[in-house]
Write a protein that holds these residues in place. Structure first.
Motif, PDB file in Angstrom:
ATOM      1  N   LEU A   1       0.822  -1.201   0.000  1.00  9.27           N
ATOM      2  CA  LEU A   1       0.000   0.000   0.000  1.00  9.27           C
ATOM      3  C   LEU A   1       0.860   1.257   0.000  1.00  9.27           C
ATOM      4  O   LEU A   1       1.887   1.324   0.674  1.00  9.27           O
ATOM      5  N   LYS A   2       0.398   2.260  -0.719  1.00  6.89           N
ATOM      6  CA  LYS A   2       1.099   3.545  -0.764  1.00  6.89           C
ATOM      7  C   LYS A   2       0.693   4.391   0.439  1.00  6.89           C
ATOM      8  O   LYS A   2      -0.489   4.631   0.668  1.00  6.89           O
TER       9      LYS A   2
ATOM     10  N   PHE B   1      -2.832   8.290  -2.411  1.00  6.59           N
ATOM     11  CA  PHE B   1      -2.334   7.469  -1.306  1.00  6.59           C
ATOM     12  C   PHE B   1      -3.471   6.685  -0.674  1.00  6.59           C
ATOM     13  O   PHE B   1      -4.621   7.128  -0.640  1.00  6.59           O
ATOM     14  N   GLU B   2      -3.114   5.508  -0.152  1.00  8.21           N
ATOM     15  CA  GLU B   2      -4.096   4.634   0.481  1.00  8.21           C
ATOM     16  C   GLU B   2      -4.054   4.715   1.997  1.00  8.21           C
ATOM     17  O   GLU B   2      -4.990   4.305   2.680  1.00  8.21           O
ATOM     18  N   ALA B   3      -2.945   5.224   2.524  1.00  4.48           N
ATOM     19  CA  ALA B   3      -2.783   5.342   3.968  1.00  4.48           C
ATOM     20  C   ALA B   3      -1.943   6.573   4.268  1.00  4.48           C
ATOM     21  O   ALA B   3      -1.215   7.080   3.398  1.00  4.48           O
ATOM     22  N   ILE B   4      -2.044   7.041   5.497  1.00  2.00           N
ATOM     23  CA  ILE B   4      -1.217   8.150   5.942  1.00  2.00           C
ATOM     24  C   ILE B   4      -0.702   7.831   7.340  1.00  2.00           C
ATOM     25  O   ILE B   4      -1.421   7.260   8.170  1.00  2.00           O
TER      26      ILE B   4
ATOM     27  N   TYR C   1       6.043  -9.585   2.503  1.00  2.00           N
ATOM     28  CA  TYR C   1       5.572  -8.307   3.031  1.00  2.00           C
ATOM     29  C   TYR C   1       4.536  -7.705   2.089  1.00  2.00           C
ATOM     30  O   TYR C   1       4.791  -7.556   0.894  1.00  2.00           O
ATOM     31  N   ALA C   2       3.376  -7.331   2.633  1.00  2.00           N
ATOM     32  CA  ALA C   2       2.305  -6.787   1.791  1.00  2.00           C
ATOM     33  C   ALA C   2       1.629  -5.584   2.437  1.00  2.00           C
ATOM     34  O   ALA C   2       0.519  -5.223   2.065  1.00  2.00           O
ATOM     35  N   ASP C   3       2.304  -4.963   3.397  1.00  2.00           N
ATOM     36  CA  ASP C   3       1.716  -3.839   4.127  1.00  2.00           C
ATOM     37  C   ASP C   3       2.153  -2.511   3.500  1.00  2.00           C
ATOM     38  O   ASP C   3       2.482  -2.460   2.321  1.00  2.00           O
TER      39      ASP C   3
ATOM     40  N   LEU D   1       6.218   5.997  -5.877  1.00  2.00           N
ATOM     41  CA  LEU D   1       5.870   4.764  -5.185  1.00  2.00           C
ATOM     42  C   LEU D   1       5.207   3.762  -6.113  1.00  2.00           C
ATOM     43  O   LEU D   1       5.388   2.546  -5.959  1.00  2.00           O
ATOM     44  N   ASP D   2       4.450   4.240  -7.097  1.00  2.00           N
ATOM     45  CA  ASP D   2       3.881   3.333  -8.100  1.00  2.00           C
ATOM     46  C   ASP D   2       4.985   2.559  -8.811  1.00  2.00           C
ATOM     47  O   ASP D   2       4.863   1.356  -9.075  1.00  2.00           O
TER      48      ASP D   2
END
Length: 274
Positions: free
Chosen positions: A2-3, A28-31, A241-243, A267-268
Protein backbone atom coordinates in the motif's frame (compact mmCIF):
# COMPACT_ATOMS: atom_id res chain seq x y z
CA UNK A 1 1.79 -3.22 -0.90
CA UNK A 2 0.00 0.00 0.00
CA UNK A 3 1.10 3.55 -0.76
CA UNK A 4 1.47 5.66 2.35
CA UNK A 5 3.24 8.85 3.38
CA UNK A 6 4.22 10.46 6.63
CA UNK A 7 2.78 13.75 7.86
CA UNK A 8 6.36 15.12 7.78
CA UNK A 9 6.14 15.16 3.98
CA UNK A 10 4.15 18.36 4.42
CA UNK A 11 5.31 21.62 6.02
CA UNK A 12 5.07 21.80 9.81
CA UNK A 13 1.83 23.39 10.89
CA UNK A 14 -0.18 22.49 7.78
CA UNK A 15 -3.78 21.85 8.84
CA UNK A 16 -4.61 18.17 9.14
CA UNK A 17 -7.57 18.34 6.76
CA UNK A 18 -5.34 19.87 4.07
CA UNK A 19 -2.75 17.13 4.62
CA UNK A 20 -5.38 14.44 4.21
CA UNK A 21 -7.15 16.08 1.30
CA UNK A 22 -3.94 16.38 -0.72
CA UNK A 23 -2.83 12.86 0.21
CA UNK A 24 -6.15 11.43 -0.94
CA UNK A 25 -6.14 13.34 -4.23
CA UNK A 26 -2.54 12.24 -4.85
CA UNK A 27 -3.63 8.60 -4.69
CA UNK A 28 -2.33 7.47 -1.31
CA UNK A 29 -4.10 4.63 0.48
CA UNK A 30 -2.78 5.34 3.97
CA UNK A 31 -1.22 8.15 5.94
CA UNK A 32 1.16 7.95 8.88
CA UNK A 33 0.49 10.67 11.43
CA UNK A 34 2.89 11.68 14.19
CA UNK A 35 2.58 12.23 17.91
CA UNK A 36 3.64 15.77 18.80
CA UNK A 37 4.10 17.94 21.86
CA UNK A 38 0.86 19.61 23.02
CA UNK A 39 1.17 22.49 20.52
CA UNK A 40 1.44 20.21 17.47
CA UNK A 41 -1.04 19.59 14.65
CA UNK A 42 -2.91 16.31 14.91
CA UNK A 43 -2.06 13.78 17.62
CA UNK A 44 -0.35 15.23 20.70
CA UNK A 45 0.48 14.08 24.20
CA UNK A 46 -2.73 15.81 25.32
CA UNK A 47 -5.08 14.36 22.67
CA UNK A 48 -8.29 13.08 24.22
CA UNK A 49 -10.19 10.01 23.08
CA UNK A 50 -12.86 12.20 21.48
CA UNK A 51 -10.24 14.25 19.61
CA UNK A 52 -8.50 11.09 18.42
CA UNK A 53 -11.77 9.63 17.16
CA UNK A 54 -12.44 12.84 15.23
CA UNK A 55 -9.05 12.48 13.52
CA UNK A 56 -9.90 8.89 12.68
CA UNK A 57 -13.19 9.97 11.10
CA UNK A 58 -11.38 12.64 9.09
CA UNK A 59 -8.99 10.05 7.69
CA UNK A 60 -11.86 7.72 6.78
CA UNK A 61 -13.73 10.57 5.10
CA UNK A 62 -10.75 10.97 2.76
CA UNK A 63 -10.41 7.20 2.22
CA UNK A 64 -7.11 6.99 4.09
CA UNK A 65 -6.13 4.13 6.36
CA UNK A 66 -4.30 4.76 9.64
CA UNK A 67 -1.96 1.78 9.95
CA UNK A 68 1.00 3.22 11.86
CA UNK A 69 1.77 6.09 14.23
CA UNK A 70 5.17 7.77 14.36
CA UNK A 71 6.75 10.42 16.58
CA UNK A 72 9.82 12.62 16.76
CA UNK A 73 9.57 13.02 20.54
CA UNK A 74 11.85 10.05 21.31
CA UNK A 75 14.87 12.02 20.13
CA UNK A 76 14.58 14.24 23.19
CA UNK A 77 13.49 11.41 25.48
CA UNK A 78 15.53 8.32 24.55
CA UNK A 79 14.90 5.07 26.34
CA UNK A 80 18.69 4.74 26.58
CA UNK A 81 19.25 7.91 28.61
CA UNK A 82 21.28 7.64 31.84
CA UNK A 83 18.69 9.95 33.38
CA UNK A 84 15.79 7.94 34.78
CA UNK A 85 13.40 10.89 34.42
CA UNK A 86 14.21 11.14 30.70
CA UNK A 87 13.57 7.43 30.25
CA UNK A 88 10.29 7.83 32.11
CA UNK A 89 9.22 10.56 29.70
CA UNK A 90 10.20 8.30 26.79
CA UNK A 91 7.96 5.59 28.20
CA UNK A 92 5.15 8.13 28.50
CA UNK A 93 5.50 8.94 24.80
CA UNK A 94 5.29 5.28 23.79
CA UNK A 95 2.37 4.62 26.13
CA UNK A 96 0.46 7.52 24.56
CA UNK A 97 1.20 6.12 21.10
CA UNK A 98 -0.11 2.72 22.18
CA UNK A 99 -3.23 4.26 23.71
CA UNK A 100 -4.09 6.18 20.54
CA UNK A 101 -3.26 3.21 18.33
CA UNK A 102 -5.58 0.87 20.22
CA UNK A 103 -8.35 3.45 20.13
CA UNK A 104 -8.17 3.87 16.35
CA UNK A 105 -7.24 0.35 15.28
CA UNK A 106 -3.69 1.32 14.29
CA UNK A 107 -1.61 -1.84 14.47
CA UNK A 108 1.93 -0.43 14.81
CA UNK A 109 3.66 2.46 16.57
CA UNK A 110 7.15 3.52 15.55
CA UNK A 111 9.78 3.72 18.30
CA UNK A 112 13.41 4.81 18.01
CA UNK A 113 14.97 2.68 20.77
CA UNK A 114 17.85 4.90 21.87
CA UNK A 115 20.96 6.77 20.84
CA UNK A 116 24.68 6.22 21.32
CA UNK A 117 26.45 9.46 22.23
CA UNK A 118 29.12 10.89 24.51
CA UNK A 119 27.12 10.13 27.64
CA UNK A 120 25.69 6.76 26.57
CA UNK A 121 28.01 4.00 25.37
CA UNK A 122 26.91 1.38 22.88
CA UNK A 123 26.49 -1.36 25.47
CA UNK A 124 24.60 0.98 27.80
CA UNK A 125 22.25 1.95 24.96
CA UNK A 126 21.65 -1.72 24.19
CA UNK A 127 20.95 -2.72 27.78
CA UNK A 128 18.85 0.28 28.85
CA UNK A 129 16.68 0.49 25.73
CA UNK A 130 16.12 -3.24 25.65
CA UNK A 131 15.09 -3.25 29.30
CA UNK A 132 12.59 -0.46 28.67
CA UNK A 133 11.16 -2.22 25.63
CA UNK A 134 10.70 -5.43 27.59
CA UNK A 135 8.55 -3.42 30.01
CA UNK A 136 6.62 -1.69 27.23
CA UNK A 137 6.06 -4.99 25.43
CA UNK A 138 3.55 -6.02 28.09
CA UNK A 139 1.47 -2.91 27.45
CA UNK A 140 1.69 -3.44 23.69
CA UNK A 141 0.52 -7.03 24.05
CA UNK A 142 -2.35 -5.98 26.31
CA UNK A 143 -3.51 -3.38 23.80
CA UNK A 144 -2.99 -5.57 20.73
CA UNK A 145 -0.57 -3.11 19.14
CA UNK A 146 2.95 -3.73 17.85
CA UNK A 147 5.99 -1.61 18.67
CA UNK A 148 8.06 -1.16 15.50
CA UNK A 149 11.70 -0.50 16.37
CA UNK A 150 13.21 1.69 13.65
CA UNK A 151 16.80 1.79 12.40
CA UNK A 152 17.88 5.44 12.26
CA UNK A 153 21.14 7.40 12.26
CA UNK A 154 21.61 6.97 16.00
CA UNK A 155 24.95 5.06 15.91
CA UNK A 156 23.04 1.99 17.13
CA UNK A 157 21.91 -1.34 15.65
CA UNK A 158 24.25 -0.98 12.69
CA UNK A 159 23.89 -4.55 11.45
CA UNK A 160 20.80 -6.57 10.48
CA UNK A 161 22.18 -9.54 12.42
CA UNK A 162 22.44 -7.43 15.55
CA UNK A 163 18.99 -5.92 15.07
CA UNK A 164 17.49 -9.38 14.68
CA UNK A 165 19.23 -10.54 17.85
CA UNK A 166 18.14 -7.42 19.74
CA UNK A 167 14.49 -8.02 18.87
CA UNK A 168 14.64 -11.76 19.50
CA UNK A 169 16.13 -11.19 22.96
CA UNK A 170 13.16 -8.99 23.90
CA UNK A 171 11.08 -12.07 23.23
CA UNK A 172 7.73 -10.46 22.42
CA UNK A 173 5.68 -10.93 19.25
CA UNK A 174 4.60 -7.31 19.72
CA UNK A 175 8.10 -5.81 19.47
CA UNK A 176 9.20 -6.06 15.85
CA UNK A 177 11.11 -4.08 13.21
CA UNK A 178 10.05 -0.89 11.47
CA UNK A 179 12.57 -1.01 8.63
CA UNK A 180 13.79 2.18 6.96
CA UNK A 181 15.21 1.49 3.50
CA UNK A 182 17.20 4.70 3.02
CA UNK A 183 18.71 4.82 6.49
CA UNK A 184 20.96 1.80 5.94
CA UNK A 185 22.30 2.73 2.52
CA UNK A 186 25.41 4.47 3.86
CA UNK A 187 26.67 1.29 5.51
CA UNK A 188 24.74 -1.59 3.97
CA UNK A 189 22.30 -2.91 1.39
CA UNK A 190 18.61 -2.65 2.29
CA UNK A 191 17.73 -5.80 0.36
CA UNK A 192 20.16 -7.74 2.61
CA UNK A 193 18.61 -6.27 5.74
CA UNK A 194 15.12 -7.18 4.54
CA UNK A 195 15.96 -10.83 4.00
CA UNK A 196 17.81 -11.14 7.31
CA UNK A 197 15.11 -9.42 9.37
CA UNK A 198 12.46 -11.33 7.42
CA UNK A 199 9.13 -11.75 9.19
CA UNK A 200 10.29 -9.44 11.99
CA UNK A 201 9.52 -6.51 9.66
CA UNK A 202 6.02 -5.16 10.28
CA UNK A 203 6.28 -1.75 8.59
CA UNK A 204 8.60 -0.09 6.04
CA UNK A 205 9.72 3.51 5.57
CA UNK A 206 11.05 4.50 2.16
CA UNK A 207 13.44 7.30 1.37
CA UNK A 208 16.33 7.56 -1.10
CA UNK A 209 19.95 8.56 -0.55
CA UNK A 210 23.06 9.46 -2.52
CA UNK A 211 25.94 7.68 -0.83
CA UNK A 212 28.58 9.96 -2.37
CA UNK A 213 27.21 12.86 -0.30
CA UNK A 214 27.54 10.86 2.90
CA UNK A 215 25.52 13.11 5.21
CA UNK A 216 21.97 14.31 5.75
CA UNK A 217 22.19 16.34 2.57
CA UNK A 218 22.29 13.08 0.65
CA UNK A 219 18.61 12.33 1.14
CA UNK A 220 16.80 12.95 -2.14
CA UNK A 221 13.36 12.25 -3.66
CA UNK A 222 12.49 8.61 -4.31
CA UNK A 223 14.19 7.13 -7.40
CA UNK A 224 16.80 9.93 -7.39
CA UNK A 225 19.32 8.19 -5.15
CA UNK A 226 21.28 4.94 -4.98
CA UNK A 227 18.67 2.53 -3.58
CA UNK A 228 18.25 -0.49 -5.83
CA UNK A 229 14.47 -0.39 -5.75
CA UNK A 230 13.98 -3.48 -7.90
CA UNK A 231 16.08 -5.49 -5.44
CA UNK A 232 14.21 -4.00 -2.49
CA UNK A 233 10.84 -4.85 -4.03
CA UNK A 234 11.94 -8.42 -4.74
CA UNK A 235 13.27 -8.85 -1.20
CA UNK A 236 10.01 -7.58 0.30
CA UNK A 237 8.04 -9.93 -1.91
CA UNK A 238 10.30 -12.82 -0.94
CA UNK A 239 9.55 -12.33 2.78
CA UNK A 240 5.83 -11.97 2.07
CA UNK A 241 5.57 -8.31 3.03
CA UNK A 242 2.31 -6.79 1.79
CA UNK A 243 1.72 -3.84 4.13
CA UNK A 244 2.45 -0.12 3.76
CA UNK A 245 5.42 1.51 2.11
CA UNK A 246 5.44 4.86 3.88
CA UNK A 247 7.39 7.65 2.21
CA UNK A 248 9.33 9.88 4.54
CA UNK A 249 10.68 12.71 2.39
CA UNK A 250 11.17 16.44 2.85
CA UNK A 251 8.44 18.75 1.51
CA UNK A 252 9.16 20.92 -1.49
CA UNK A 253 9.84 24.53 -0.58
CA UNK A 254 8.24 25.82 -3.78
CA UNK A 255 5.05 23.73 -3.77
CA UNK A 256 4.43 21.40 -0.82
CA UNK A 257 1.39 19.82 -2.48
CA UNK A 258 3.42 18.74 -5.52
CA UNK A 259 5.70 16.66 -3.32
CA UNK A 260 2.76 14.37 -2.51
CA UNK A 261 1.85 13.90 -6.17
CA UNK A 262 5.44 13.19 -7.23
CA UNK A 263 5.99 10.80 -4.33
CA UNK A 264 2.80 8.91 -5.17
CA UNK A 265 3.98 8.38 -8.76
CA UNK A 266 7.42 7.30 -7.55
CA UNK A 267 5.87 4.76 -5.18
CA UNK A 268 3.88 3.33 -8.10
CA UNK A 269 7.21 2.60 -9.80
CA UNK A 270 8.76 1.15 -6.63
CA UNK A 271 5.79 -1.11 -5.93
CA UNK A 272 5.68 -2.19 -9.56
CA UNK A 273 2.38 -0.62 -10.61
CA UNK A 274 4.07 1.19 -13.49
Amino acid sequence: MLKSLNQWCFPAGMPLEEVMSVSSRAGFEAIELNLYAPDGVGFTLDTTAAEAEAIGRLARNYGLQLRSLSTGLMGRNPLSSPDASVREQGRRVVLKQLELAQLLGIDTVLVVPGVVNAETSYDQCYERSQRELVTLAGEAEKRGVRIGVENVWNKFLLSPLEMARYLDEIGSPNVRAYFDVGNVLLFGFPEHWIRILGERIVKVHVKDFKTAVGNGGGFVPLLAGDVNWAAVRTALQDIGYADTLTAEVSPYAGDPHQCAYDTSNQLDVIIGRK
